[in-house]
Design an enzyme around this catalytic site. Structure first.
Site, PDB file in Angstrom:
ATOM      1  N   ILE A  55      42.383  35.997  33.767  1.00  0.00           N
ATOM      2  CA  ILE A  55      41.189  36.550  33.153  1.00  0.00           C
ATOM      3  C   ILE A  55      41.654  37.517  32.068  1.00  0.00           C
ATOM      4  O   ILE A  55      42.796  37.978  32.087  1.00  0.00           O
ATOM      5  CB  ILE A  55      40.257  37.254  34.177  1.00  0.00           C
ATOM      6  CG1 ILE A  55      40.970  38.408  34.889  1.00  0.00           C
ATOM      7  CG2 ILE A  55      39.722  36.252  35.193  1.00  0.00           C
ATOM      8  CD1 ILE A  55      40.063  39.183  35.858  1.00  0.00           C
ATOM      9  N   ASP A  56      40.775  37.803  31.109  1.00  0.00           N
ATOM     10  CA  ASP A  56      41.146  38.656  29.986  1.00  0.00           C
ATOM     11  C   ASP A  56      41.567  40.048  30.459  1.00  0.00           C
ATOM     12  O   ASP A  56      41.117  40.526  31.510  1.00  0.00           O
ATOM     13  CB  ASP A  56      39.974  38.808  29.013  1.00  0.00           C
ATOM     14  CG  ASP A  56      39.579  37.497  28.358  1.00  0.00           C
ATOM     15  OD1 ASP A  56      40.403  36.556  28.351  1.00  0.00           O
ATOM     16  OD2 ASP A  56      38.444  37.421  27.855  1.00  0.00           O
ATOM     17  N   ARG A  57      42.376  40.693  29.658  1.00  0.00           N
ATOM     18  CA  ARG A  57      42.831  42.052  29.970  1.00  0.00           C
ATOM     19  C   ARG A  57      41.651  42.991  30.233  1.00  0.00           C
ATOM     20  O   ARG A  57      41.674  43.795  31.158  1.00  0.00           O
ATOM     21  CB  ARG A  57      43.675  42.590  28.807  1.00  0.00           C
ATOM     22  CG  ARG A  57      44.213  43.998  29.023  1.00  0.00           C
ATOM     23  CD  ARG A  57      45.101  44.426  27.878  1.00  0.00           C
ATOM     24  NE  ARG A  57      45.823  45.646  28.212  1.00  0.00           N
ATOM     25  CZ  ARG A  57      46.936  46.045  27.623  1.00  0.00           C
ATOM     26  NH1 ARG A  57      47.462  45.321  26.662  1.00  0.00           N
ATOM     27  NH2 ARG A  57      47.532  47.154  27.982  1.00  0.00           N
ATOM     28  N   ARG A 153      32.693  35.092  26.590  1.00  0.00           N
ATOM     29  CA  ARG A 153      32.423  36.074  25.542  1.00  0.00           C
ATOM     30  C   ARG A 153      31.943  35.410  24.253  1.00  0.00           C
ATOM     31  O   ARG A 153      30.980  35.866  23.618  1.00  0.00           O
ATOM     32  CB  ARG A 153      33.683  36.906  25.297  1.00  0.00           C
ATOM     33  CG  ARG A 153      34.088  37.734  26.507  1.00  0.00           C
ATOM     34  CD  ARG A 153      35.524  38.213  26.444  1.00  0.00           C
ATOM     35  NE  ARG A 153      35.744  39.129  25.324  1.00  0.00           N
ATOM     36  CZ  ARG A 153      36.934  39.646  25.031  1.00  0.00           C
ATOM     37  NH1 ARG A 153      37.996  39.323  25.746  1.00  0.00           N
ATOM     38  NH2 ARG A 153      37.062  40.474  24.025  1.00  0.00           N
TER      39      ARG A 153
END
Length: 216
Positions: A55-57, A153
């Site tokens: 998953i994204d930072r 997103r």
């Protein structure tokens, strides 16, 4: 470095942890990144942790690791056949017109690590439904059916409702001026050892704080 590993599930073959916002799952290209989640899990196990997904930072929530190569192969095959289900909670800017829907737009990588809707990109599908409305914002339950980079997103930005706190996708950055990306990997469903393993992660305090600040 994130010292306290938040373990949600742990057995002989699989470990699932709760990642805070701001921590990388695997090493990136920047400086001063701190300890990655895979390094932290590896240190905790005392042996190699096999990354099953990322998953994204800026996103918080559930991340799964295999403890051996065979489990890694087995669960990766389930992921590729879309038998693993991920659910996110996303606070987006504005009112979402439809209470539920599917965003079906191909995504392609562009410069500077950004993704965008492009007919030349691979098929990308995201389901969503409204959970709660706030003044100037909406809390969504989001389920990506494909696993493109930044998919949720970009799709929500394309819908006209960028994720609050997003530093990349939105006319204002971060969107809404909130202190974190309001995207949380809240549930993971994995067919595992003859049953459906369903794991959940509660909203972290910093996410809840933003929600509380929006209430009239």
């Amino acid at each position: 470095m994130k010292d306290q590993l938040q373990i949600i599930y742990d057995d002989e073959h699989l470990i699932v942890v709760d990642k805070p916002t701001g921590q990388l799952v695997i090493p990136g290209r920047g400086e001063g990144e701190g300890e990655t989640l895979v390094a932290q899990v590896t240190r905790h196990l005392g042996k190699k942790a096999f990354v099953l997904h990322r998953i994204d930072r800026e996103t918080s929530g559930l991340v799964a690791f295999a403890k051996d190569a065979e489990t890694h192969r087995t669960i990766n095959m389930l992921w590729e056949s879309r038998e693993v289900r991920k659910t996110y909670l996303a606070l987006v800017k504005g009112e979402v017109a439809q209470k539920e829907g599917i965003i079906d737009h191909p995504l392609k990588a562009f410069g500077s690590g950004r993704m965008g809707v492009d007919p030349k990109g691979p098929s990308s599908r995201t389901r969503y439904k409204v959970k709660e409305a706030y003044p100037g914002a909406t809390l969504l339950e989001v389920a990506p059916e494909t696993g493109r980079r930044h998919q949720i997103r970009v799709h929500l930005y394309h819908l006209g409702n960028p994720v609050m706190g997003d530093p990349l996708y939105g006319q204002e950055r971060p969107v809404g001026g909130v202190p974190r990306l309001m995207l949380h990997a809240s549930q993971l469903e994995i067919p595992y050892e003859g049953k459906l393993l369903t794991l959940t992660s509660p909203l972290p305090a910093d996410f809840q704080s933003v929600l509380q600040s929006l209430k009239p």
